[in-house]
Structure formats: structure tokens, C-alpha cells
Design a protein around this motif. Structure first.
Motif, mmCIF file in Angstrom:
data_model
loop_
_atom_site.group_PDB
_atom_site.id
_atom_site.type_symbol
_atom_site.label_atom_id
_atom_site.label_comp_id
_atom_site.label_asym_id
_atom_site.label_seq_id
_atom_site.Cartn_x
_atom_site.Cartn_y
_atom_site.Cartn_z
ATOM 1 N N ARG A 67 -6.829 3.767 -3.015
ATOM 2 C CA ARG A 67 -7.058 3.107 -1.734
ATOM 3 C C ARG A 67 -8.221 2.129 -1.822
ATOM 4 O O ARG A 67 -8.168 1.019 -1.278
ATOM 5 C CB ARG A 67 -7.318 4.156 -0.644
ATOM 6 C CG ARG A 67 -6.075 4.901 -0.171
ATOM 7 C CD ARG A 67 -6.348 5.669 1.098
ATOM 8 N NE ARG A 67 -7.290 6.768 0.881
ATOM 9 C CZ ARG A 67 -6.935 8.011 0.584
ATOM 10 N NH1 ARG A 67 -5.645 8.322 0.460
ATOM 11 N NH2 ARG A 67 -7.837 8.949 0.424
ATOM 12 N N HIS B 240 0.821 -1.225 0.000
ATOM 13 C CA HIS B 240 0.000 0.000 0.000
ATOM 14 C C HIS B 240 0.853 1.272 0.000
ATOM 15 O O HIS B 240 0.371 2.344 0.366
ATOM 16 C CB HIS B 240 -0.959 0.016 1.190
ATOM 17 C CG HIS B 240 -2.060 -1.000 1.083
ATOM 18 N ND1 HIS B 240 -3.209 -0.927 1.821
ATOM 19 C CD2 HIS B 240 -2.183 -2.114 0.310
ATOM 20 C CE1 HIS B 240 -4.000 -1.963 1.511
ATOM 21 N NE2 HIS B 240 -3.381 -2.688 0.599
ATOM 22 N N GLU C 64 2.584 6.408 1.736
ATOM 23 C CA GLU C 64 1.313 5.711 1.895
ATOM 24 C C GLU C 64 0.297 6.249 0.881
ATOM 25 O O GLU C 64 0.178 7.464 0.685
ATOM 26 C CB GLU C 64 0.770 5.917 3.314
ATOM 27 C CG GLU C 64 1.515 5.145 4.375
ATOM 28 C CD GLU C 64 1.048 3.708 4.488
ATOM 29 O OE1 GLU C 64 0.119 3.323 3.744
ATOM 30 O OE2 GLU C 64 1.635 2.981 5.326
#
Length: 267
Positions: free
Chosen positions: A69, A35, A266
Motif C-alpha cells: 500500500r 490497487h 484490495e
């Protein structure tokens, strides 16, 4: 594992069928690790600016992050991601109006990096709008296919005057002494190259950009390709110009160090 979402929702067969015949847009490819993406701000900035140029409206980075995401939420491991930017508003698009860009996120298994030295052949070819990672890829794949039919691994593009620009789907870097050299001919500033430029600057490693002509390739000690898959893969030969293993290893190590100097972000 193959997953496709458009604007944060599962892509329908009708939407994908429409996209199969769409030839106007741009894209970016990412290797996602847990991620995280190294230098994520770089592709987001390029997607924003490319959308502004092609559609008359920028693509907000936070919107792309939200889509990313959502698309990878159920994939804890490493994945490859391709972000295609297009518009379903074909009437507005062809009228010349500013239109809202739509975003396709495709998630697939990660592509492993390859350290095998490659032999490439030079080909006279200039991409349409070379500063954009646009969807006009016919010439890229055609020349790659022909290079492999001729016994090479890939194609290196040069302009009509013989100056090196880029590879089929990658940028190229050369080593001259202790300096990393970038060709000056118009080419896509790939994310791996942009990340390396930031990393090299942080490490204090000198670089320069200059015209690189086919007749001067023998003056460089090494060459390497850079792409979303690898921070650096050695090029053993361009046409009949061969590069020695020692300097090649030095260049690859330098490019990988530069890549690692850019932090993972991230999503």
C-alpha cells in the motif's frame, strides 16, 4: 516510473548495492490493477511459507500488504510489482539461525499481456528447489536466451526422464477433450496456475494432473502458458508438435474465464 522500497522505506544505494550480490531469497511478481490484485491471498500465502522454509520465520501477509500500500500509494493506475524477500542479517543467516526476512518492493510500469502464439523448444533442466520462486534464475534466463538464438520464443523444461515440468518463467496447461491437464513433474505452482485451479473448480470445469512425457505431446489438442502477466497465452508448437488454432482458442478462453472467476482483492 521505477520505485524501490525496503521494509516500507525508500531503498538506499548502499542497500541496493548489497542486494546486487545477494543470492539467497525468494520473490513474487504481481500485476496490480487500480490497487487491486486478483487472488491476492495466493501470493501472500506463498511468500509466508517460502520465508518460513528459507529463513526459519514466516512473512506476515499484513506486513506485506502494508508495504505494498505504501509503495503504490501515489500510483493510481496499473503497475507491475516485484516482491523480493531476503535478509540483511547475513551473520545469522549463515550461522543457521532463524532470521527476520526483509522485503524489497519494486514498482514499475505495467507489463501488457501478449496473445501472440509462441513456439517453444524443450530443454532438459531441473530448477533448484522447484517448489519455491527462488532467486536462482541463471538457468532460466540462459535457456531462454539459447532458445531464442535457435529461433524459438522460449524454453519448456523437462526433467531427466523427458517429463514436462514448467516453462522458463511460466506454468503450462494442456487441453485433452474437455479437461485441463497439469504436468505432474516438480515445478513452481505459479500464482496464475493456482488462481486458474480455483477458478476452474468454481466453474465446474474438469482438470487432472498427470505425467506429461515429450513423446505424448501429440495426444493433447492444445497447450498454453500462464504467468503473472497473462492468465493464458497460446503455445503454437513445442519442438515439432503443432497445435491447431480452434482448440487453442478454447483453452485460452477457458483459462481466462477461470481467472476472472477469482475476485480482485484490495491491497
Amino acid at each position: 516510473m521505477l520505485k524501490a522500497e525496503i521494509n516500507g522505506r525508500p531503498a538506499t544505494s548502499d542497500q541496493l548495492a548489497a542486494l546486487a550480490f545477494a543470492g539467497y531469497g525468494h520473490y513474487s511478481s504481481l500485476e496490480v490493477r487500480g490497487h487491486k490484485v486478483r487472488g491476492l491471498g495466493l501470493p501472500l500465502s506463498r511468500l509466508r511459507d517460502s520465508a518460513q522454509e528459507l529463513f526459519g520465520r514466516p512473512l506476515d501477509g499484513e506486513r506485506v500488504r502494508a508495504y505494498l500500500r505504501h509503495a503504490i500509494a501515489e500510483t493510481p493506475g496499473d503497475v507491475s510489482v516485484r516482491i523480493n524477500v531476503f535478509s540483511f542479517d547475513t551473520r545469522g543467516l549463515w550461522s543457521g539461525a532463524a532470521v527476520e526476512p526483509d522485503v524489497l518492493i519494486r514498482v514499475s510500469p505495467p507489463i501488457p499481456a501478449d496473445a501472440t502464439p509462441l513456439r517453444v523448444t524443450s530443454v532438459a533442466f531441473e530448477r533448484c528447489l522447484p517448489h519455491l520462486k527462488n532467486v536462482a534464475t541463471m538457468g532460466l534466463w540462459r535457456h531462454t536466451r539459447q532458445a531464442r538464438q535457435a529461433g524459438f520464443d522460449d524454453a519448456l523444461f523437462v526433467d531427466r526422464d523427458g517429463f514436462v515440468s514448467e516453462g522458463s518463467t511460466w506454468n503450462i496447461a494442456f487441453l485433452d477433450g474437455n479437461e485441463v491437464v497439469w504436468p505432474a513433474a516438480p515445478a513452481l505452482p505459479g500464482i496464475a496456475k493456482l488462481a486458474a485451479q480455483h477458478g476452474l473448480e468454481r466453474l465446474g470445469i474438469p482438470t487432472r494432473t498427470e505425467p506429461v512425457h515429450l513423446t505424448r505431446l501429440g495426444s493433447y489438442q492444445a497447450a498454453a502458458l500462464m504467468s503473472s502477466i497473462t492468465a493464458g497465452q497460446p503455445i503454437a508448437a513445442i519442438d515439432d508438435i503443432h497445435f491447431e488454432r480452434g482448440p487453442s482458442d478454447m483453452l485460452i478462453e477457458t483459462l481466462h474465464r477461470a481467472d476472472e472467476a477469482v475476485p480482485l482483492e484490495e491491497i
